[in-house]
Design an enzyme around this catalytic site. Structure first.
Site, PDB file in Angstrom:
ATOM      1  N   GLU A 254      27.347  55.497  55.325  1.00 32.62           N
ATOM      2  CA  GLU A 254      28.295  56.470  55.859  1.00 32.62           C
ATOM      3  C   GLU A 254      29.173  57.030  54.733  1.00 32.62           C
ATOM      4  O   GLU A 254      29.435  58.237  54.661  1.00 32.62           O
ATOM      5  CB  GLU A 254      29.160  55.781  56.928  1.00 32.62           C
ATOM      6  CG  GLU A 254      30.302  56.609  57.487  1.00 32.62           C
ATOM      7  CD  GLU A 254      29.850  57.750  58.376  1.00 32.62           C
ATOM      8  OE1 GLU A 254      28.641  57.906  58.598  1.00 32.62           O
ATOM      9  OE2 GLU A 254      30.725  58.505  58.830  1.00 32.62           O
ATOM     10  N   GLN A 255      29.611  56.126  53.840  1.00 34.80           N
ATOM     11  CA  GLN A 255      30.437  56.546  52.700  1.00 34.80           C
ATOM     12  C   GLN A 255      29.657  57.504  51.791  1.00 34.80           C
ATOM     13  O   GLN A 255      30.195  58.486  51.303  1.00 34.80           O
ATOM     14  CB  GLN A 255      30.875  55.301  51.908  1.00 34.80           C
ATOM     15  CG  GLN A 255      31.939  55.582  50.865  1.00 34.80           C
ATOM     16  CD  GLN A 255      33.296  55.822  51.493  1.00 34.80           C
ATOM     17  OE1 GLN A 255      33.521  55.508  52.664  1.00 34.80           O
ATOM     18  NE2 GLN A 255      34.193  56.404  50.735  1.00 34.80           N
TER      19      GLN A 255
ATOM     20  N   ALA B   8      36.298  57.671  48.170  1.00 31.85           N
ATOM     21  CA  ALA B   8      36.043  56.386  47.517  1.00 31.85           C
ATOM     22  C   ALA B   8      34.551  56.253  47.209  1.00 31.85           C
ATOM     23  O   ALA B   8      33.699  56.683  47.982  1.00 31.85           O
ATOM     24  CB  ALA B   8      36.491  55.236  48.407  1.00 31.85           C
TER      25      ALA B   8
ATOM     26  N   SER C  46      34.552  50.179  48.399  1.00 33.60           N
ATOM     27  CA  SER C  46      35.708  50.184  49.293  1.00 33.60           C
ATOM     28  C   SER C  46      35.729  48.878  50.070  1.00 33.60           C
ATOM     29  O   SER C  46      34.708  48.428  50.585  1.00 33.60           O
ATOM     30  CB  SER C  46      35.616  51.344  50.281  1.00 33.60           C
ATOM     31  OG  SER C  46      36.554  51.151  51.336  1.00 33.60           O
TER      32      SER C  46
ATOM     33  N   HIS D  96      36.773  48.441  52.852  1.00 28.91           N
ATOM     34  CA  HIS D  96      36.434  48.704  54.256  1.00 28.91           C
ATOM     35  C   HIS D  96      34.950  48.482  54.562  1.00 28.91           C
ATOM     36  O   HIS D  96      34.581  48.315  55.716  1.00 28.91           O
ATOM     37  CB  HIS D  96      36.862  50.112  54.658  1.00 28.91           C
ATOM     38  CG  HIS D  96      38.320  50.188  54.985  1.00 28.91           C
ATOM     39  ND1 HIS D  96      38.848  49.651  56.132  1.00 28.91           N
ATOM     40  CD2 HIS D  96      39.375  50.682  54.298  1.00 28.91           C
ATOM     41  CE1 HIS D  96      40.161  49.836  56.153  1.00 28.91           C
ATOM     42  NE2 HIS D  96      40.502  50.459  55.042  1.00 28.91           N
TER      43      HIS D  96
ATOM     44  N   ASP E 261      42.923  48.656  59.012  1.00 30.50           N
ATOM     45  CA  ASP E 261      44.085  49.540  58.938  1.00 30.50           C
ATOM     46  C   ASP E 261      44.762  49.565  60.293  1.00 30.50           C
ATOM     47  O   ASP E 261      44.184  50.025  61.276  1.00 30.50           O
ATOM     48  CB  ASP E 261      43.671  50.968  58.565  1.00 30.50           C
ATOM     49  CG  ASP E 261      43.258  51.088  57.115  1.00 30.50           C
ATOM     50  OD1 ASP E 261      43.683  50.245  56.305  1.00 30.50           O
ATOM     51  OD2 ASP E 261      42.515  52.030  56.787  1.00 30.50           O
TER      52      ASP E 261
ATOM     53  N   GLU F 222      50.246  50.070  50.717  1.00 31.98           N
ATOM     54  CA  GLU F 222      49.780  50.400  52.069  1.00 31.98           C
ATOM     55  C   GLU F 222      50.161  49.263  53.013  1.00 31.98           C
ATOM     56  O   GLU F 222      49.449  48.267  53.095  1.00 31.98           O
ATOM     57  CB  GLU F 222      48.246  50.575  52.089  1.00 31.98           C
ATOM     58  CG  GLU F 222      47.756  51.794  51.327  1.00 31.98           C
ATOM     59  CD  GLU F 222      46.255  52.042  51.521  1.00 31.98           C
ATOM     60  OE1 GLU F 222      45.643  51.412  52.408  1.00 31.98           O
ATOM     61  OE2 GLU F 222      45.712  52.869  50.770  1.00 31.98           O
TER      62      GLU F 222
ATOM     63  N   TRP G  37      49.886  49.035  56.036  1.00 30.27           N
ATOM     64  CA  TRP G  37      48.979  48.922  57.193  1.00 30.27           C
ATOM     65  C   TRP G  37      47.631  48.284  56.862  1.00 30.27           C
ATOM     66  O   TRP G  37      46.903  47.892  57.750  1.00 30.27           O
ATOM     67  CB  TRP G  37      48.705  50.313  57.765  1.00 30.27           C
ATOM     68  CG  TRP G  37      48.305  51.296  56.707  1.00 30.27           C
ATOM     69  CD1 TRP G  37      47.072  51.458  56.159  1.00 30.27           C
ATOM     70  CD2 TRP G  37      49.167  52.209  56.027  1.00 30.27           C
ATOM     71  NE1 TRP G  37      47.104  52.427  55.187  1.00 30.27           N
ATOM     72  CE2 TRP G  37      48.380  52.903  55.083  1.00 30.27           C
ATOM     73  CE3 TRP G  37      50.539  52.507  56.127  1.00 30.27           C
ATOM     74  CZ2 TRP G  37      48.921  53.875  54.245  1.00 30.27           C
ATOM     75  CZ3 TRP G  37      51.060  53.476  55.298  1.00 30.27           C
ATOM     76  CH2 TRP G  37      50.256  54.152  54.370  1.00 30.27           C
ATOM     77  N   HIS G  38      47.277  48.206  55.589  1.00 27.89           N
ATOM     78  CA  HIS G  38      45.937  47.719  55.219  1.00 27.89           C
ATOM     79  C   HIS G  38      45.972  46.200  55.034  1.00 27.89           C
ATOM     80  O   HIS G  38      46.511  45.694  54.059  1.00 27.89           O
ATOM     81  CB  HIS G  38      45.473  48.414  53.939  1.00 27.89           C
ATOM     82  CG  HIS G  38      44.111  47.987  53.466  1.00 27.89           C
ATOM     83  ND1 HIS G  38      43.021  48.839  53.448  1.00 27.89           N
ATOM     84  CD2 HIS G  38      43.650  46.793  52.992  1.00 27.89           C
ATOM     85  CE1 HIS G  38      41.963  48.200  52.983  1.00 27.89           C
ATOM     86  NE2 HIS G  38      42.322  46.952  52.690  1.00 27.89           N
TER      87      HIS G  38
HETATM   88 ZN   LIG Z   1      42.585  50.602  54.539  1.00 28.46          ZN
END
Ligand SMILES: [Zn+2]
Length: 356
Positions: A122-123, A144, A149, A151, A158, A210, A212-213
């Site tokens: 997908e990236q 990225a 990443s 993720h 997140d 960040e 939230w991460h």
């Molecule tokens: Zn993140």
């Protein structure tokens, strides 16, 4: 953008111009490590899961790639969040997240998941789309690099906030809720999570702060050690050393302290590519480098950018014994290593050139 009232100190350091490296940046500076809204990964890999499982302590960052067999081993669950996006998360991380979420609700804090896993494929697709649309340079700065990443692991989550029944999903809105984040961060380790991108540690993590991460590591004790020491995951794993980093912003009549701090964060994110190097000093080179000549020179490096301002910083750092994959000498003390950053009317600072 700030208007500049620059005194024409026409002194140009010709030496520094000649010595400046010609490398263009291979990666974006502080590009957020979140998954784009268009990503609706819903190909559950649960059916492909293997008994030997994944390594929950895996390090994936700008210099450490996702292990090749990861996606074959990964078991995930997919759910729909409050803003109707499909979100895919590694199985155990999801269970732990639900417990964290329930605990937070007891304190009146409501969270949901904005994004979690995105596959390498997908990236790559997003990278290809951006390359086709905007060219390879822009894509490399904005997206990225596939495989690098966190993720991809399914272990990076997140969060977003739900305040008074309202979904707060934009980064610039979320960051204002410092008290709520403090509450969230104080409970992470109890469920095997750590905060991944710490404020001030951009030169180690490669990312700006960040709140939230969060990252699941499946070990409450280790998570507590990392949290209590206030260190990054890289430092815990021995991939980076902490040093007393000194930053000298000097005295500028052109830029505010905030302007220069923003530039330094970009520099530090880029520095994170020098894995294991210990950054000791960052110094603002002074207003004297903001000249028409330097502006012309920096614009030549990136003709489409239309930069209107330019800054230079010097850094001192020590490289590790192994520097393969970089152009740096091993176990070497670098002094006055230069970083040139520029910005346009609309965009933030970007590292445009660095080296001697
Ligand atoms: Zn993140």
């Amino acid at each position: 953008m700030k208007t500049t009232k620059m005194k024409s100190k026409v002194f140009i350091s010709i030496v520094s111009l000649l010595l400046v490296g010609v490398f263009m940046i291979p990666l974006a500076g502080c590009t957020a490590d979140n998954t784009a809204k268009e990503s609706k990964a819903n190909t559950s890999a649960a059916d492909k899961a293997k008994a030997d499982g994944i390594d929950y302590m895996v390090l994936v960052n700008k210099t450490n790639k996702l292990p090749d067999d990861w996606e074959k081993k990964l078991e995930t669950v997919t759910f729909t969040n409050s803003v109707k996006d499909r979100v895919e998360v590694e199985k155990k991380a999801y269970d732990a997240y639900l417990k964290l979420k329930a605990d937070l609700e007891k304190d009146g804090v409501k969270v949901d998941l904005d994004s979690a896993r995105r596959s390498v494929k997908e990236q790559q697709r997003i990278m290809d789309d951006f390359t086709k649309e905007y060219g390879a340079d822009y894509a490399a700065k904005t997206v990225a690099k596939p495989g690098y990443s966190e993720h991809h692991t399914g272990l990076a989550l997140d969060l977003y906030l739900i305040v008074d029944g309202k979904d707060i999903t934009e980064n610039e809105d979320m960051i204002k809720y410092t008290d709520i984040w403090d509450t969230i961060h104080s409970k992470l380790a109890d469920y095997g999570f750590i905060l991944r991108y710490l404020d001030g540690k951009e030169h180690i993590t490669g990312y700006g702060y960040e709140p939230w991460h969060i990252r699941y590591i499946d070990d409450v004790n280790k998570a507590k050690v990392i949290t209590d020491k206030g260190i990054t995951f890289e430092e815990y794993l021995g991939k980076a050393k902490s040093a007393d980093l000194k930053i000298d912003y000097g005295k500028s009549k052109i830029y505010s302290k905030e302007d220069l701090e923003d530039a330094v964060i970009q520099l530090k994110c880029q520095f994170a590519n020098y894995e294991g190097s210990v950054l000791k000093n960052i110094r603002y080179a002074g207003d004297k480098v903001f000249t028409n000549k330097n502006l012309k020179w920096i614009n030549k490096k990136d003709p489409e950018a239309k930069y209107t301002q330019v800054v230079e910083f010097f850094t001192d750092f020590h490289t590790p014994k192994d520097t393969k994959g970089t152009t740096l000498e091993p176990d070497h003390e670098y002094k006055d290593y230069q970083w040139w950053l520029a910005r346009t009317e609309d965009d933030g600072w970007q590292v445009v050139s660095f080296g001697y």
